[in-house]
Motif scaffolding. Structure first.
Motif, PDB file in Angstrom:
ATOM      1  N   THR A 353       0.853  -1.198   0.000  1.00 26.72           N
ATOM      2  CA  THR A 353       0.000   0.000   0.000  1.00 26.72           C
ATOM      3  C   THR A 353       0.880   1.236   0.000  1.00 26.72           C
ATOM      4  N   GLN A 377      -3.270   3.577  -2.612  1.00 25.96           N
ATOM      5  CA  GLN A 377      -3.404   2.620  -3.702  1.00 25.96           C
ATOM      6  C   GLN A 377      -2.798   1.300  -3.243  1.00 25.96           C
ATOM      7  N   THR A 379      -1.604  -2.617  -4.020  1.00 27.40           N
ATOM      8  CA  THR A 379      -1.159  -3.583  -5.035  1.00 27.40           C
ATOM      9  C   THR A 379      -1.110  -4.936  -4.359  1.00 27.40           C
ATOM     10  N   ASN A 385      -4.544  -1.950  -7.676  1.00 29.26           N
ATOM     11  CA  ASN A 385      -5.943  -1.511  -7.603  1.00 29.26           C
ATOM     12  C   ASN A 385      -6.032  -0.011  -7.874  1.00 29.26           C
ATOM     13  N   LEU A 387      -6.689   4.023  -7.366  1.00 29.72           N
ATOM     14  CA  LEU A 387      -6.517   4.936  -6.233  1.00 29.72           C
ATOM     15  C   LEU A 387      -7.874   5.156  -5.550  1.00 29.72           C
ATOM     16  N   THR A 388      -7.853   5.249  -4.245  1.00 30.36           N
ATOM     17  CA  THR A 388      -9.072   5.504  -3.469  1.00 30.36           C
ATOM     18  C   THR A 388      -8.694   6.309  -2.232  1.00 30.36           C
TER      19      THR A 388
END
Length: 406
Positions: A353, A377, A379, A385, A387-388
């Motif tokens: 992360t 983000q 991985t 994955n 971005l959040t």
């Protein structure tokens, strides 16, 4: 005229008859005045035996042995000395024996009746004890839905405790009614157990109520005491708002359980009011000096990250007005973790992360707010994955403290 010898013989005969009569009368008088030793000794024994019989009767005991001995002695007098069977001493002894016999028979009957009455009373008492046991055992602590003893299970949910208060009150009415009867709980094993069960349920409920109040009071005092230390700090801080809100929720729960006039709630409310005043005063100082952190991220992703932060805020608060957005982290922070995919522990993964922090100054419902946002983000096993992010904190600030627009 009879001759002298004839007269002498007649006189002699008359004297003989008179003498015999005197002798018989004398013997009779001597017989009445002098009772044989065999009679007097037996009368004495009869009285001794009957004294023991009467003493036993006085002590609510039966002494048939000595009564039989007295009767045997009387029978011996009647058989061996029939001429003395009706003299006053023997008659009195016979009457004493008969009175003793009747008294013994009455005592025996009374004892049988008393024993029957006791057995009947015991049976009635057992039936009453079992009836009370059946009433009391309904309130044994039981977590089953709808059980009358649901209130007796230790709880920490104030709303549930308040909802079950009618159950507690109903159990209390029954228990107090039982105590007023004065029935010994030890008189029946079922009653002993049922009394214990309802008493424990009542104690558990009161304990749950008191425990919630004590925990809320302890937490509020901790917050208040910590805020007191911040009054003199060079850079004062408010107590974490989410934790403060949790304390408010605890106090709200206590309000459901105590009357407003109770000493417990009045003391708790006073401490909470003091903590609220300290929190508000320190918050006012912090709002006055609160500013956005500088826009520190200089990479090409900056514009994209700011747009992501804006989207997160506007999705959470539709209609919000965005004033400024800064990416306050100068670079990404990376964390690598090897972990199970879920609680079943059936699959293993490697998660990397990378994350950073942004701030958004906004105006919402006429108030200027500062949101602190974490962007990240993940991985997982080499697959990245999207971005959040999410809002971590919300603070008030003054619009005059906004940095200049670029």
């Amino acid at each position: 005229m009879p001759s002298r010898p004839s007269l002498s013989r007649a006189l002699a005969g008359a004297l003989l008859v008179t003498l015999c009569a005197v002798l018989v009368f004398s013997a009779s008088v001597d017989c009445a005045a002098k009772v044989p030793g065999g009679v007097t000794s037996r009368v004495k024994k009869i009285n001794e035996y009957m004294a023991k019989v009467e003493q036993a009767l006085a002590e609510q005991r039966v002494n048939r042995n000595d009564l039989d001995r007295a009767q045997q002695a009387l029978d011996e007098i009647i058989k061996g000395y029939p001429d003395y069977a009706n003299i006053e001493g023997v008659r009195a002894a016979a009457q004493r024996i008969e009175a003793g016999r009747q008294a013994i028979e009455k005592l025996e009957k009374d004892k049988v009746a008393a024993k029957e009455a006791e057995a009947s009373a015991q049976k009635t008492a057992e039936a009453i004890a079992e009836q009370w046991a059946e009433r009391l055992e309904l309130y044994k602590a039981d977590s089953a839905e709808g059980a009358k003893g649901r209130f007796g299970v230790p709880m920490s949910d104030a709303a549930l405790i308040a909802a079950l208060k009618p159950q507690y009150e109903a159990a209390m009415v029954v228990y107090e009614e039982f105590l007023k009867t004065g029935i010994d709980k030890e008189s029946h094993w079922k009653l002993r157990q049922a009394e214990y069960d309802i008493r424990v349920s009542l104690e558990n409920y009161r304990g749950s109520v008191a425990r919630l109040c004590e925990e809320a009071h302890r937490r509020v005092r901790e917050i208040r005491d910590w805020l007191v230390t911040q009054e003199t700090a060079s850079q004062p801080n408010v107590f974490p708002k989410d934790q403060f809100e949790n304390a408010r929720v605890m106090v709200a729960g206590v309000r459901l359980l105590y009357s407003a006039a109770s000493e417990e709630l009045r003391s708790l409310e006073a401490d909470l009011a003091e903590a609220e005043a300290l929190q508000a005063a320190i918050d006012a100082i912090m709002v006055e000096s609160r500013c956005m952190k500088p826009d520190a991220f200089r990479e090409q992703e900056s514009a994209m990250l700011k747009k992501l932060a804006e989207d997160i805020v506007t999705k959470a608060y539709p209609g919000v007005e965005i004033l400024r957005i800064h990416v306050v982290s100068s670079d990404w922070v990376t964390e690598r973790v090897e972990e199970w995919t879920d609680t079943t522990k059936t699959a293993w993964r490697v998660r990397v992360t990378r994350g950073l922090t942004a701030q958004a100054a906004v105006k919402l419902e006429g108030e200027c707010l500062l949101y602190t946002i974490f962007l990240r983000q993940d991985t997982i096993d080499g697959t990245a994955n999207p971005l959040t992010g999410h809002i971590m904190f919300t603070d008030r600030m003054l619009e005059k403290n906004l940095p200049p627009a670029w």
